[in-house]
Scaffold this active site. Structure first.
Site, PDB file in Angstrom:
ATOM      1  N   ASP A 157       2.942  -2.660   1.749  1.00  0.00           N
ATOM      2  CA  ASP A 157       3.006  -1.989   0.439  1.00  0.00           C
ATOM      3  C   ASP A 157       1.937  -0.914   0.279  1.00  0.00           C
ATOM      4  OD1 ASP A 157       1.211  -4.222   0.391  1.00  0.00           O
ATOM      5  OD2 ASP A 157       1.266  -4.308  -1.799  1.00  0.00           O
ATOM      6  N   HIS A 186      -5.526  -0.825   3.726  1.00  0.00           N
ATOM      7  CA  HIS A 186      -5.247  -1.899   4.682  1.00  0.00           C
ATOM      8  C   HIS A 186      -3.804  -1.804   5.149  1.00  0.00           C
ATOM      9  CE1 HIS A 186      -3.879  -3.626   0.896  1.00  0.00           C
ATOM     10  NE2 HIS A 186      -3.443  -4.718   1.465  1.00  0.00           N
TER      11      HIS A 186
HETATM   12 ZN    ZN Z   1      -0.955  -4.791  -1.967  1.00  0.00          ZN
HETATM   13 ZN    ZN Z   2      -2.547  -6.495   0.623  1.00  0.00          ZN
END
Ligand code: ZN
Ligand code: ZN
Length: 314
Positions: free
Chosen positions: A66, A62
């Site tokens: 991060d 996604h």
């Molecule tokens: Zn994450």
């Molecule tokens: Zn996430």
């Protein structure tokens, strides 16, 4: 022939002490696949001696930073290393716009082709069966994607080794005078008819191959039993466990899972082995998360930065 997972980052949201951001390298028969690419991924691969140039395809879960902010850096370094082979990247919709925009404002043109295949709203709205399709394959491996339940569209991935052909028993070749033109058919299950007209059953000529090995990646996600059919019987499951279960409410609210929930998924999916990771920076000591998961699913391990997890042949 190897099947192994190296974890390069185990921290959620921000790097914490010696825990880096999400990135894993799956190696199947000496070919590399990058799964998620948080920032510093290329540096962490470099310090751990994993060759960036060997990456064959990239799978992004996604578009939270991060999990993907390391990607433009990886792509441009590959160009500087002289890559000419195309790169295939899979991600929820938006990654192409992100990469195109970064390259555009940097006045950068990739010298090798980059193909970004995106999962759009229609894909996420598909009925269950639609997710069974292979999104990527080579000779050794096929990859499927399935939807996770997070705050933005998020994919999990299943990597499955292809079934190898049966192994022919060498002595039988001389014994029955098998011509080499018949070998490939026999490896694929055919019987053999001798010159004299006797049919030799395939089981007498071959041994069963090793069972195909598999790895499933589920991060980030809140507890979702809907993923179970997609990962049934997987050899190695990585499932995020951002929190302990005393924070279950907060976990669900923020689109994350607890250690107990990750273990429950592994249990219900009859996974052989579970690795939990994507730990909140609130936990310095991770052993309570491990204990909590093990109470539900004994064969659980903590993800550890720069550790390789091997899936042996069986
Ligand atoms: Zn994450
Ligand atoms: Zn996430």
């Amino acid at each position: 022939l190897n099947f192994q997972l190296t974890i390069l980052g185990t921290s959620a949201a921000v790097p914490y002490k010696n825990r880096g951001l999400a990135a894993q390298v799956l190696e199947v028969h000496n070919r590399l696949f990058l799964v998620d690419c948080g920032d510093a991924t290329q540096f962490r691969m470099h310090t751990h001696g994993i060759k960036l140039s060997k990456i064959e395809a990239i799978f992004i879960s996604h578009l939270h930073g991060d999990h993907c902010f390391g990607l433009p850096a990886v792509l441009t370094t590959l160009a500087m290393q002289g890559r000419t082979a195309p790169m295939h990247i899979f991600a929820p919709k938006g990654l192409k716009r992100m990469i195109d925009t970064i390259f555009e404002v940097s006045n950068y043109v990739s010298p090798y082709p980059i193909y970004i295949e995106e999962f759009d709203e229609n894909w996420f709205a598909q009925p269950e069966s639609g997710f069974k399709t292979t999104i990527y394959e080579n000779k050794q491996l096929r990859v499927r994607a399935f939807p996770l339940m997070h705050r933005i569209p998020t994919c999990g991935y299943v990597f499955e080794e292809k079934q190898a052909p049966r192994n022919i028993i060498a002595e039988r070749i001389a014994q029955y005078d098998i011509p080499h033109t018949a070998i490939s058919g026999i490896k694929n299950g055919e019987n053999f008819t001798t010159k004299e007209g006797f049919v030799i059953e395939n089981e007498a000529l071959t041994r069963a191959p090793n069972k195909p090995r598999s790895f499933a990646y589920a991060s980030d996600t809140r507890y979702s039993a809907a993923i179970i059919p997609h990962i049934l019987g997987v050899d190695l499951l990585f499932h995020e466990a951002t929190f302990m279960h005393n924070m279950a409410e907060h976990a669900a609210f923020s689109g994350h899972s607890t250690a107990q929930e990750a273990a429950t998924i592994a249990q219900l999916a009859s996974a052989k082995r579970l690795i939990i990771g994507h730990f909140s920076a609130r936990y310095t000591d991770l052993s309570p998360l491990l204990l909590e998961a093990k109470a539900v699913f004994e064969n659980t391990e903590l993800a550890d930065d720069f550790t390789t997890y091997f899936v042996e042949k069986s």
